[in-house]
Scaffold this motif. Sequence first.
Motif, PDB file in Angstrom:
ATOM      1  N   SER A  52      23.505 -16.810  29.113  1.00  0.00           N
ATOM      2  CA  SER A  52      23.791 -15.405  28.841  1.00  0.00           C
ATOM      3  C   SER A  52      22.487 -14.695  28.503  1.00  0.00           C
ATOM      4  N   ALA A  53      22.505 -13.371  28.589  1.00  0.00           N
ATOM      5  CA  ALA A  53      21.294 -12.604  28.294  1.00  0.00           C
ATOM      6  C   ALA A  53      20.787 -12.898  26.888  1.00  0.00           C
ATOM      7  N   ALA A  54      21.707 -13.018  25.933  1.00  0.00           N
ATOM      8  CA  ALA A  54      21.307 -13.284  24.550  1.00  0.00           C
ATOM      9  C   ALA A  54      20.687 -14.674  24.408  1.00  0.00           C
ATOM     10  N   ALA A  55      21.315 -15.674  25.023  1.00  0.00           N
ATOM     11  CA  ALA A  55      20.785 -17.040  24.945  1.00  0.00           C
ATOM     12  C   ALA A  55      19.453 -17.144  25.659  1.00  0.00           C
ATOM     13  N   LEU A  56      19.330 -16.482  26.804  1.00  0.00           N
ATOM     14  CA  LEU A  56      18.072 -16.511  27.546  1.00  0.00           C
ATOM     15  C   LEU A  56      16.952 -15.891  26.726  1.00  0.00           C
ATOM     16  N   ALA A  57      17.233 -14.759  26.093  1.00  0.00           N
ATOM     17  CA  ALA A  57      16.218 -14.105  25.268  1.00  0.00           C
ATOM     18  C   ALA A  57      15.844 -14.974  24.071  1.00  0.00           C
ATOM     19  N   ARG A  58      16.823 -15.640  23.503  1.00  0.00           N
ATOM     20  CA  ARG A  58      16.582 -16.464  22.317  1.00  0.00           C
ATOM     21  C   ARG A  58      15.772 -17.710  22.638  1.00  0.00           C
ATOM     22  N   ARG A  59      15.983 -18.283  23.815  1.00  0.00           N
ATOM     23  CA  ARG A  59      15.365 -19.570  24.131  1.00  0.00           C
ATOM     24  C   ARG A  59      14.158 -19.471  25.058  1.00  0.00           C
ATOM     25  N   THR A  60      13.813 -18.274  25.507  1.00  0.00           N
ATOM     26  CA  THR A  60      12.674 -18.106  26.403  1.00  0.00           C
ATOM     27  C   THR A  60      11.417 -17.872  25.591  1.00  0.00           C
ATOM     28  N   GLU A  61      10.427 -18.753  25.753  1.00  0.00           N
ATOM     29  CA  GLU A  61       9.183 -18.612  24.996  1.00  0.00           C
ATOM     30  C   GLU A  61       8.356 -17.433  25.491  1.00  0.00           C
ATOM     31  N   GLU A  62       8.327 -17.234  26.802  1.00  0.00           N
ATOM     32  CA  GLU A  62       7.550 -16.138  27.385  1.00  0.00           C
ATOM     33  C   GLU A  62       8.498 -14.950  27.614  1.00  0.00           C
ATOM     34  N   SER A  63       8.664 -14.118  26.584  1.00  0.00           N
ATOM     35  CA  SER A  63       9.657 -13.047  26.659  1.00  0.00           C
ATOM     36  C   SER A  63       9.335 -12.017  27.739  1.00  0.00           C
ATOM     37  N   TRP A  64       8.078 -11.937  28.145  1.00  0.00           N
ATOM     38  CA  TRP A  64       7.706 -10.969  29.178  1.00  0.00           C
ATOM     39  C   TRP A  64       8.336 -11.303  30.536  1.00  0.00           C
ATOM     40  N   THR A  65       8.826 -12.549  30.696  1.00  0.00           N
ATOM     41  CA  THR A  65       9.460 -12.930  31.966  1.00  0.00           C
ATOM     42  C   THR A  65      10.913 -12.473  32.060  1.00  0.00           C
ATOM     43  N   LEU A  66      11.499 -12.011  30.973  1.00  0.00           N
ATOM     44  CA  LEU A  66      12.929 -11.687  30.974  1.00  0.00           C
ATOM     45  C   LEU A  66      13.315 -10.654  32.034  1.00  0.00           C
ATOM     46  N   PRO A  67      12.520  -9.607  32.275  1.00  0.00           N
ATOM     47  CA  PRO A  67      12.902  -8.670  33.343  1.00  0.00           C
ATOM     48  C   PRO A  67      13.003  -9.336  34.715  1.00  0.00           C
ATOM     49  N   ALA A  68      12.233 -10.394  34.942  1.00  0.00           N
ATOM     50  CA  ALA A  68      12.316 -11.097  36.225  1.00  0.00           C
ATOM     51  C   ALA A  68      13.679 -11.744  36.401  1.00  0.00           C
ATOM     52  N   PHE A  69      14.223 -12.319  35.326  1.00  0.00           N
ATOM     53  CA  PHE A  69      15.546 -12.951  35.426  1.00  0.00           C
ATOM     54  C   PHE A  69      16.646 -11.897  35.555  1.00  0.00           C
ATOM     55  N   ALA A  70      16.456 -10.740  34.926  1.00  0.00           N
ATOM     56  CA  ALA A  70      17.411  -9.653  35.105  1.00  0.00           C
ATOM     57  C   ALA A  70      17.396  -9.175  36.557  1.00  0.00           C
ATOM     58  N   ARG A  71      16.230  -9.107  37.150  1.00  0.00           N
ATOM     59  CA  ARG A  71      16.115  -8.705  38.557  1.00  0.00           C
ATOM     60  C   ARG A  71      16.800  -9.730  39.460  1.00  0.00           C
TER      61      ARG A  71
END
Length: 213
Positions: free
Chosen positions: A162-181
């Motif tokens: 989930s978006a919340a779990a991904l944000a919580r467990r992703t060390e490189e937070s700058w990559t999150l927009p790539a997963f949303a894309r």
Amino acid sequence: MRYEAITWERLAGTLAGHLDAATPGDGGPWLKVAIDGPPAAPGGELAGLLAEALRARGRAVHVAGTGGFLRPASLRYEYGKRDPDAYYDGWTDIGALWREVFTPLEPGGTGRVLPDLWDPATDRATRSPYVTLPPGGVLLLHGPFLLGHWFPFDLTVHLRLSAAALARRTEESWTLPAFARYETEVDPVSTADAVVRADDPRHPAWTGLGGGG
């Protein structure tokens, strides 16, 4: 979409049984499997468990990760070291995966695949020797953004956070927009043959085969 609780070991065994009974189609005598998911998901671990289960059934297996097929730093960081769009579509050497992994496993291919191409730590070619996967063998490729490239997979498994779990467990937070894309452009939950919910890695759940697409 309904999910059923399962353990990673039982999941690997179920997938191995499905693959062991599968007949390669027009893609040649090798089966090709994607374990798609972000670095925060245990894709490499599932690939390892699945490889063990397949080998126990007498199948030859080659496990590869997209982390071994990154492009040189000069190309990955052309727009900076934290550009999510470059991370999404410019970090992995898709051409090398086609050339060194998928083409040798096409009908009439040699079966000689390259385990990895580039070491991101040294930013140099790995010079790893080729590995020959015999006919009837299984390729397990794990990494992010595997769907949407028209790779000739026989089975695709998407590890979903989930978006919340991904944000919580992703060390490189700058990559999150790539997963949303990726979610918007590829919709891996609908595309994959099976989806595994991995918000809590201790308690996975899955859709079963055919539950994704």
